[in-house]
Scaffold this motif. Structure first.
Motif, mmCIF file in Angstrom:
data_model
loop_
_atom_site.group_PDB
_atom_site.id
_atom_site.type_symbol
_atom_site.label_atom_id
_atom_site.label_comp_id
_atom_site.label_asym_id
_atom_site.label_seq_id
_atom_site.Cartn_x
_atom_site.Cartn_y
_atom_site.Cartn_z
ATOM 1 N N CYS A 4 0.812 -1.223 0.000
ATOM 2 C CA CYS A 4 0.000 0.000 0.000
ATOM 3 C C CYS A 4 0.846 1.273 0.000
ATOM 4 N N LEU A 5 2.154 1.141 0.024
ATOM 5 C CA LEU A 5 3.047 2.300 0.133
ATOM 6 C C LEU A 5 3.593 2.715 -1.235
ATOM 7 N N GLU A 6 2.704 3.050 -2.138
ATOM 8 C CA GLU A 6 3.102 3.391 -3.505
ATOM 9 C C GLU A 6 4.003 4.613 -3.601
ATOM 10 N N ASN A 7 3.932 5.516 -2.640
ATOM 11 C CA ASN A 7 4.748 6.733 -2.673
ATOM 12 C C ASN A 7 6.053 6.609 -1.908
ATOM 13 N N LEU A 8 6.333 5.434 -1.356
ATOM 14 C CA LEU A 8 7.545 5.239 -0.569
ATOM 15 C C LEU A 8 8.784 5.385 -1.450
ATOM 16 N N LYS A 9 9.731 6.204 -0.994
ATOM 17 C CA LYS A 9 10.977 6.441 -1.728
ATOM 18 C C LYS A 9 12.173 5.813 -1.039
ATOM 19 N N VAL A 10 12.138 5.730 0.298
ATOM 20 C CA VAL A 10 13.266 5.205 1.066
ATOM 21 C C VAL A 10 12.748 4.157 2.040
ATOM 22 N N LEU A 11 13.344 2.961 2.001
ATOM 23 C CA LEU A 11 12.991 1.885 2.919
ATOM 24 C C LEU A 11 14.270 1.374 3.568
ATOM 25 N N LEU A 12 14.397 1.594 4.875
ATOM 26 C CA LEU A 12 15.595 1.227 5.617
ATOM 27 C C LEU A 12 15.275 0.051 6.536
ATOM 28 N N LEU A 13 15.810 -1.115 6.190
ATOM 29 C CA LEU A 13 15.592 -2.345 6.957
ATOM 30 C C LEU A 13 16.911 -2.917 7.453
ATOM 31 N N CYS A 14 17.929 -2.103 7.516
ATOM 32 C CA CYS A 14 19.262 -2.577 7.877
ATOM 33 C C CYS A 14 19.359 -2.949 9.355
ATOM 34 N N ASP A 15 20.336 -3.796 9.631
ATOM 35 C CA ASP A 15 20.697 -4.186 10.988
ATOM 36 C C ASP A 15 19.524 -4.785 11.769
ATOM 37 N N ASN A 16 18.811 -5.691 11.110
ATOM 38 C CA ASN A 16 17.759 -6.469 11.741
ATOM 39 C C ASN A 16 18.235 -7.917 11.765
ATOM 40 N N ASN A 17 17.369 -8.817 12.020
ATOM 41 C CA ASN A 17 17.691 -10.244 11.964
ATOM 42 C C ASN A 17 16.849 -10.916 10.895
ATOM 43 N N ILE A 18 16.689 -10.249 9.767
ATOM 44 C CA ILE A 18 15.841 -10.773 8.704
ATOM 45 C C ILE A 18 16.442 -12.071 8.175
ATOM 46 N N CYS A 19 15.670 -13.135 8.286
ATOM 47 C CA CYS A 19 16.089 -14.443 7.797
ATOM 48 C C CYS A 19 15.366 -14.810 6.513
ATOM 49 N N GLU A 20 14.151 -14.318 6.355
ATOM 50 C CA GLU A 20 13.337 -14.744 5.218
ATOM 51 C C GLU A 20 12.572 -13.566 4.632
ATOM 52 N N ILE A 21 12.584 -13.513 3.313
ATOM 53 C CA ILE A 21 11.813 -12.512 2.594
ATOM 54 C C ILE A 21 10.864 -13.265 1.676
ATOM 55 N N ASP A 22 9.565 -13.174 1.953
ATOM 56 C CA ASP A 22 8.559 -13.879 1.156
ATOM 57 C C ASP A 22 8.462 -13.305 -0.242
ATOM 58 N N SER A 23 7.861 -14.091 -1.114
ATOM 59 C CA SER A 23 7.613 -13.610 -2.468
ATOM 60 C C SER A 23 6.683 -12.403 -2.403
ATOM 61 N N ASN A 24 6.882 -11.485 -3.281
ATOM 62 C CA ASN A 24 6.084 -10.261 -3.385
ATOM 63 C C ASN A 24 6.178 -9.363 -2.155
ATOM 64 N N SER A 25 7.215 -9.521 -1.358
ATOM 65 C CA SER A 25 7.378 -8.677 -0.183
ATOM 66 C C SER A 25 7.493 -7.205 -0.542
ATOM 67 N N PHE A 26 8.065 -6.920 -1.686
ATOM 68 C CA PHE A 26 8.286 -5.540 -2.076
ATOM 69 C C PHE A 26 7.387 -5.108 -3.240
ATOM 70 N N SER A 27 6.343 -5.864 -3.519
ATOM 71 C CA SER A 27 5.452 -5.498 -4.621
ATOM 72 C C SER A 27 4.733 -4.201 -4.288
ATOM 73 N N GLY A 28 4.519 -3.403 -5.302
ATOM 74 C CA GLY A 28 3.837 -2.127 -5.130
ATOM 75 C C GLY A 28 4.748 -0.949 -4.876
#
Length: 168
Positions: free
Chosen positions: A32-56
């Motif tokens: 739903c974040l069509e206007n998002l320009k910057v996405l900062l997800l650094c320094d987490n413990n992300i192990c898995e990214i599902d399909s279509n996680s960044f769609s839109g």
């Protein structure tokens, strides 16, 4: 992160959730974040990214996934296929860059994959459709070999950094 957490934030341009102990990103989390320009997800413990996680995320121009050393992508999913405007992704932690990972991101100008323990770039030209790519940073990884098709189609590439890949 649930897939409806950001519902209603249609004008959001910057989302900073670094160092938040996130371990999974579900499908359509940011849809739903069509206007998002910057996405900062650094320094987490992300192990898995599902399909279509960044769609839109059609207006995204900076994605930082650095310092998520256990991160894995699903091989047959193009995680970044809808983000045509992304300029400088930092994707750290994945061991293999798959041939479909950036297949539709023709606007990419820079990819920073430094210091991500990258071991291989899948045969078939992972960067093939990136006609506008000018800078590709692959230093300080664990790359073992590069095949004849690794850099196919990168006619406009000006800067290629393969330094500190001691097994090449």
């Amino acid at each position: 992160i649930g897939n409806k957490v950001f519902k209603g934030l249609i004008n959001l341009e910057i989302l900073d959730i670094k160092s938040s102990n996130i371990n999974k990103i579900n499908s359509n989390t940011f849809a739903c974040l069509e206007n998002l320009k910057v996405l900062l997800l650094c320094d987490n413990n992300i192990c898995e990214i599902d399909s279509n996680s960044f769609s839109g995320l059609i207006n995204l121009n900076k994605l930082d996934l650095s310092y998520n050393s256990k991160m894995t992508f699903v091989k047959d999913i193009s995680k970044f296929s809808e983000m045509d405007s992304i300029i400088e992704p930092k994707i750290f932690g994945t061991k293999t860059i798959y041939s479909n990972m950036f297949i539709e991101n023709r606007s990419l100008e820079m990819i920073n994959l430094n210091h991500c323990d990258l071991e291989r770039i899948e045969d078939g030209g992972a960067f093939r459709n990136l006609r506008n790519l000018k800078k590709l940073l692959l230093s300080s990884n664990k790359l073992i070999e590069l095949n004849d098709e690794t850099f196919d189609g990168l006619d406009n590439l000006l800067d290629l950094d393969l330094s500190y890949n001691t097994s090449l």
